[in-house]
Design an enzyme around this catalytic site. Structure first.
Site, mmCIF file in Angstrom:
data_model
loop_
_atom_site.group_PDB
_atom_site.id
_atom_site.type_symbol
_atom_site.label_atom_id
_atom_site.label_comp_id
_atom_site.label_asym_id
_atom_site.label_seq_id
_atom_site.Cartn_x
_atom_site.Cartn_y
_atom_site.Cartn_z
ATOM 1 N N SER A 73 13.327 7.229 -6.544
ATOM 2 C CA SER A 73 14.246 6.189 -6.566
ATOM 3 C C SER A 73 14.374 4.996 -7.501
ATOM 4 O O SER A 73 15.176 4.108 -7.587
ATOM 5 C CB SER A 73 14.146 5.457 -5.054
ATOM 6 N N THR A 117 9.803 10.820 -2.977
ATOM 7 C CA THR A 117 8.709 11.642 -2.636
ATOM 8 C C THR A 117 8.875 12.763 -1.935
ATOM 9 O O THR A 117 8.096 13.953 -2.120
ATOM 10 C CB THR A 117 7.767 10.735 -2.382
ATOM 11 N N THR A 151 11.612 5.993 -1.450
ATOM 12 C CA THR A 151 11.439 4.972 -0.497
ATOM 13 C C THR A 151 11.293 3.572 -1.241
ATOM 14 O O THR A 151 11.622 2.634 -0.547
ATOM 15 C CB THR A 151 10.276 5.110 0.232
ATOM 16 N N ASP A 152 11.301 3.665 -2.639
ATOM 17 C CA ASP A 152 11.049 2.362 -3.131
ATOM 18 C C ASP A 152 12.264 1.414 -3.081
ATOM 19 O O ASP A 152 12.207 0.300 -3.039
ATOM 20 C CB ASP A 152 10.583 2.648 -4.606
HETATM 21 N N1 ASP Z 1 8.088 6.270 -5.785
HETATM 22 C C1 ASP Z 1 9.046 7.103 -4.857
HETATM 23 C C2 ASP Z 1 10.231 6.920 -5.023
HETATM 24 O O1 ASP Z 1 10.673 5.726 -4.630
HETATM 25 C C3 ASP Z 1 8.336 6.709 -3.533
HETATM 26 C C4 ASP Z 1 8.895 7.394 -2.419
HETATM 27 O O2 ASP Z 1 9.762 8.221 -2.565
HETATM 28 O O3 ASP Z 1 8.230 7.418 -1.311
HETATM 29 O O4 ASP Z 1 11.016 7.774 -5.448
#
Ligand code: ASP
Length: 328
Positions: free
Chosen positions: A56, A12, A89-90
């Site tokens: 991710s 993100t 973050t995932d």
């Molecule tokens: N869905 C996103 C990812 O994991 C969430 C993020 O990066 O915060 O790429």
């Protein structure tokens, strides 16, 4: 002045809302993100690398190994003092732990990202990058394994998990709080970090299944993975590490086929232990030969089992799951 390599790897932090579909997609380059981290040149010299722009959920175990080798090549360079990696973050906790298990260095490696895209009010990418770079140049952060930096909080890659799908402080360490903070550009640690084994991995086999235990579960999933030729099974068991009696036959069959079975708890906090002697209880499972990973979510125990099974040196898997608590 210290030199930090910043490796851009999607998430993100590199996303913007596409107005046609009204949803965030990868769009920013590393240079565009870095240009928002104003004033950082007073703290460190930055060398940027574009590794990928993946969200991710698109990351694979193979990508983790490629990242590990790339980051190893950076920390092996004398002119690089620390590395910051961006990641969605995932699945960040899985990659961060993979790097922690496979890179042997005293230098600081920090993994960060953002919970809000650059189109949202309160985009947290530049702040997280700035605090991660402050961590990468910190003498106190050396020799603590891979660190995760979000919202001014530092966590050990070995212990941290994403505990909130939207909050800026989404990363938590079950049983404990963060190991440190970045306050006023300075890094402060609250406690020591436990040393753990580092594995040498050349190629990776990710055929390790994760099964979440539910009421009345049968051995069907376990049998499916055995028949598919999987090399290891992690079970997120109930409470202290217990399973329904109907799963015991599957666990016995896996162990008889030399497939290691690792038990963690589906509870967020606490540890697994051989407290219960009834059919399917932790004591019975331990006596059958399963391994306990005392306090770790299933997705991270799976990374550990994948790495241990892929070690290029012959190792005894039992040793990897002995003294396996993050409690000091
Ligand atoms: N869905 C996103 C990812 O994991 C969430 C993020 O990066 O915060 O790429």
């Amino acid at each position: 002045m210290k030199k930090v390599a910043v490796v851009f790897n999607g998430g993100t932090i590199s996303m913007k809302v596409d107005e046609r579909i009204k949803a965030a997609v990868p769009s920013l380059t590393g240079e565009e993100i870095m240009s928002m981290v104003t004033g950082i040149e007073e703290f460190a010299e930055i060398e940027s690398h574009s590794f990928s722009s993946k969200p991710s959920p698109h990351i694979t175990i193979q990508n983790m190994l490629e990242l590990s080798k790339f980051i190893k090549s950076l920390v092996d360079r004398e002119d690089i003092d620390g590395v910051v990696l961006t990641h969605g973050t995932d699945t960040l906790e899985e990659t961060a732990y993979f790097l922690d298990l496979t890179i042997d260095t005293e230098k600081v490696i920090v993994v960060t990202g953002a919970m809000r895209s650059s189109s949202e009010l309160g985009y947290d990418g530049p702040f997280n990058l700035a605090t991660s770079i402050c961590t990468a140049i910190s003498e106190e952060a050396k020799g603590r394994g891979v660190l995760v930096c979000f919202n001014g909080e530092l966590s050990s890659a070995a212990d941290v998990t994403k505990a909130n799908s939207m909050a800026l402080n989404a990363f938590k360490t079950p049983n404990f709080g963060p190991i440190g903070i970045v306050d006023n550009n300075k890094v402060l640690f609250y406690r020591k970090t436990k040393k753990h084994k580092v594995y040498y991995v050349e190629s990776i086999n990710d055929e390790v299944a994760l099964i979440k235990c539910v009421v009345g579960m049968s051995s069907d999933y376990i049998n499916y993975f055995i028949d598919k030729g999987y090399k290891g099974i992690v079970i997120e068991a109930l409470g202290r590490g217990n399973v329904p009696p109907s799963m015991v036959a599957g666990i016995k069959r896996a162990l008889n086929n030399n497939i290691p079975v690792v038990i963690v708890s589906r509870c967020f906090e606490g540890r697994v232990y051989e407290s219960y002697g009834y059919e399917g209880g932790g004591k019975m499972l331990k006596d059958l030969g399963v391994f306990f990973e005392e306090s770790m979510p299933g997705q991270k125990a799976r990374i550990k089992l994948i790495v241990a099974l892929s070690s290029s040196k012959r190792i005894d898997i039992r040793e990897s799951f002995k003294n396996n608590t993050n409690i000091m």
